[in-house]
Design a protein around this motif. Sequence first.
Motif, PDB file in Angstrom:
ATOM      1  N   LEU A  90      53.277  86.134  58.942  1.00 37.85           N
ATOM      2  CA  LEU A  90      52.870  84.811  59.854  1.00 37.85           C
ATOM      3  C   LEU A  90      52.669  83.696  59.080  1.00 37.85           C
ATOM      4  O   LEU A  90      53.049  82.551  59.730  1.00 37.85           O
ATOM      5  CB  LEU A  90      51.480  85.369  60.716  1.00 37.85           C
ATOM      6  CG  LEU A  90      51.993  86.512  61.477  1.00 37.85           C
ATOM      7  CD1 LEU A  90      50.404  86.994  62.057  1.00 37.85           C
ATOM      8  CD2 LEU A  90      53.072  86.324  62.596  1.00 37.85           C
ATOM      9  N   VAL A  91      52.242  83.882  57.889  1.00 38.52           N
ATOM     10  CA  VAL A  91      52.053  82.606  57.144  1.00 38.52           C
ATOM     11  C   VAL A  91      53.352  81.903  56.912  1.00 38.52           C
ATOM     12  O   VAL A  91      53.518  80.654  56.985  1.00 38.52           O
ATOM     13  CB  VAL A  91      51.220  82.764  55.930  1.00 38.52           C
ATOM     14  CG1 VAL A  91      51.379  81.583  54.913  1.00 38.52           C
ATOM     15  CG2 VAL A  91      49.813  83.097  56.462  1.00 38.52           C
ATOM     16  N   VAL A  92      54.468  82.662  56.298  1.00 41.89           N
ATOM     17  CA  VAL A  92      55.558  82.309  55.975  1.00 41.89           C
ATOM     18  C   VAL A  92      56.573  81.739  56.940  1.00 41.89           C
ATOM     19  O   VAL A  92      56.994  80.601  56.859  1.00 41.89           O
ATOM     20  CB  VAL A  92      56.461  83.355  55.316  1.00 41.89           C
ATOM     21  CG1 VAL A  92      58.049  83.089  55.052  1.00 41.89           C
ATOM     22  CG2 VAL A  92      55.728  83.619  54.003  1.00 41.89           C
ATOM     23  N   THR A  93      56.329  82.357  58.167  1.00 31.87           N
ATOM     24  CA  THR A  93      57.159  81.549  59.434  1.00 31.87           C
ATOM     25  C   THR A  93      56.473  80.721  59.937  1.00 31.87           C
ATOM     26  O   THR A  93      57.033  80.034  61.078  1.00 31.87           O
ATOM     27  CB  THR A  93      57.347  82.894  60.449  1.00 31.87           C
ATOM     28  OG1 THR A  93      56.330  83.670  60.783  1.00 31.87           O
ATOM     29  CG2 THR A  93      58.328  83.961  59.704  1.00 31.87           C
ATOM     30  N   ALA A  94      55.122  80.499  59.871  1.00 34.97           N
ATOM     31  CA  ALA A  94      54.270  79.353  60.590  1.00 34.97           C
ATOM     32  C   ALA A  94      55.028  78.034  60.668  1.00 34.97           C
ATOM     33  O   ALA A  94      55.113  77.343  61.696  1.00 34.97           O
ATOM     34  CB  ALA A  94      52.846  79.290  60.235  1.00 34.97           C
ATOM     35  N   PRO A  95      55.489  77.553  59.624  1.00 34.01           N
ATOM     36  CA  PRO A  95      56.019  76.293  59.543  1.00 34.01           C
ATOM     37  C   PRO A  95      57.407  76.057  60.346  1.00 34.01           C
ATOM     38  O   PRO A  95      57.480  75.082  61.118  1.00 34.01           O
ATOM     39  CB  PRO A  95      56.731  76.156  57.986  1.00 34.01           C
ATOM     40  CG  PRO A  95      55.701  76.985  57.271  1.00 34.01           C
ATOM     41  CD  PRO A  95      55.372  78.153  58.198  1.00 34.01           C
ATOM     42  N   TYR A  96      58.012  77.177  60.785  1.00 34.78           N
ATOM     43  CA  TYR A  96      59.241  77.011  61.618  1.00 34.78           C
ATOM     44  C   TYR A  96      58.752  76.941  63.086  1.00 34.78           C
ATOM     45  O   TYR A  96      59.227  75.963  64.000  1.00 34.78           O
ATOM     46  CB  TYR A  96      59.981  78.450  61.496  1.00 34.78           C
ATOM     47  CG  TYR A  96      60.681  78.321  60.124  1.00 34.78           C
ATOM     48  CD1 TYR A  96      61.820  77.705  59.623  1.00 34.78           C
ATOM     49  CD2 TYR A  96      60.124  79.303  59.072  1.00 34.78           C
ATOM     50  CE1 TYR A  96      62.445  77.743  58.412  1.00 34.78           C
ATOM     51  CE2 TYR A  96      60.500  79.557  57.860  1.00 34.78           C
ATOM     52  CZ  TYR A  96      61.803  78.768  57.487  1.00 34.78           C
ATOM     53  OH  TYR A  96      62.426  78.745  56.254  1.00 34.78           O
ATOM     54  N   TYR A  97      57.715  77.801  63.366  1.00 35.45           N
ATOM     55  CA  TYR A  97      57.146  77.313  64.741  1.00 35.45           C
ATOM     56  C   TYR A  97      56.585  75.710  64.947  1.00 35.45           C
ATOM     57  O   TYR A  97      56.754  75.272  66.078  1.00 35.45           O
ATOM     58  CB  TYR A  97      55.947  78.299  64.998  1.00 35.45           C
ATOM     59  CG  TYR A  97      56.809  79.675  65.350  1.00 35.45           C
ATOM     60  CD1 TYR A  97      57.066  80.068  66.819  1.00 35.45           C
ATOM     61  CD2 TYR A  97      56.807  80.673  64.274  1.00 35.45           C
ATOM     62  CE1 TYR A  97      57.581  81.206  66.895  1.00 35.45           C
ATOM     63  CE2 TYR A  97      57.408  81.847  64.491  1.00 35.45           C
ATOM     64  CZ  TYR A  97      57.863  82.298  65.843  1.00 35.45           C
ATOM     65  OH  TYR A  97      58.311  83.390  66.234  1.00 35.45           O
ATOM     66  N   VAL A  98      55.950  75.525  63.838  1.00 40.78           N
ATOM     67  CA  VAL A  98      55.512  73.992  63.876  1.00 40.78           C
ATOM     68  C   VAL A  98      56.594  72.914  64.042  1.00 40.78           C
ATOM     69  O   VAL A  98      56.695  71.752  64.803  1.00 40.78           O
ATOM     70  CB  VAL A  98      54.691  73.676  62.645  1.00 40.78           C
ATOM     71  CG1 VAL A  98      54.451  72.201  62.451  1.00 40.78           C
ATOM     72  CG2 VAL A  98      53.513  74.569  62.608  1.00 40.78           C
ATOM     73  N   ALA A  99      57.772  73.153  63.107  1.00 43.61           N
ATOM     74  CA  ALA A  99      59.019  72.531  63.406  1.00 43.61           C
ATOM     75  C   ALA A  99      59.746  72.603  64.773  1.00 43.61           C
ATOM     76  O   ALA A  99      60.463  71.861  65.002  1.00 43.61           O
ATOM     77  CB  ALA A  99      59.751  73.017  62.329  1.00 43.61           C
TER      78      ALA A  99
END
Length: 244
Positions: A90-99
């Motif tokens: 979830l930490v690794v993929t979090a920036p993609y959801y923010v993007a």
Amino acid sequence: MAQAAKSGMLAKFVLFVGLIALAALPVGALGHRFGLLDLAIGSALVFSGIVLATIVLVLGVATLIFVYTRRRRADRMPALIGLAASVVVLVVTAPYYVALSLPMTNDVTTDRDDPPVFEQVAAESAPGANLLDYTETEAQVQAEGYPDLVGVRESGGADVSFGKAVDVARALGWDVVSENAGTGLIEATATTFWFGFQDDVAIRVRRDDNETVVDLRSASRVGLHDLGANAERIRAFVELWNDS
């Protein structure tokens, strides 16, 4: 005994599913990059990993509470490992959801009125790739979302700036596919690490009165939303240019 068995099963389930979620990310992304999986399957694996990680996060916390209150020391480590795996996903993929909140565009440039053109890249464009026509819609979206993107202005000659632009592009790991000193156009391809998406970059170097202006354009070959990758690529170029 029944509670002990339940505790052990929950801890093992959290461990097993957490590790599956963690493995799904590199398998899906790198599997597509190296041609082992098509984009749909690779993306589905990554999405499945995120869903599983979310489930494990909730269940893992509940399991840890359960095993700690029941003093089940043997079940703590499996639950902790599974929970940690889900957190990593979830930490690794979090920036993609923010993007996803960034502008819906796949083509950005430092000159919205007269963007650099693609010549060799356009001629070699594969069937199904995004069109390389910079539209008024793209310009409007970019003006609202990325007003900071501007070209580089230098007092030196165009020849010097042209050579420096090639060097900066290569230093960033881009594959320079065309150098036309006569027109001041450089074309390159940038490949993302995980999925291996290829984005095309055009760099234009030309004189403007007493200055040399370096403008860039970065466009994704696939997808409607670049998740901010093209804008970040241009910013990286300008930053490295200024530091060189």
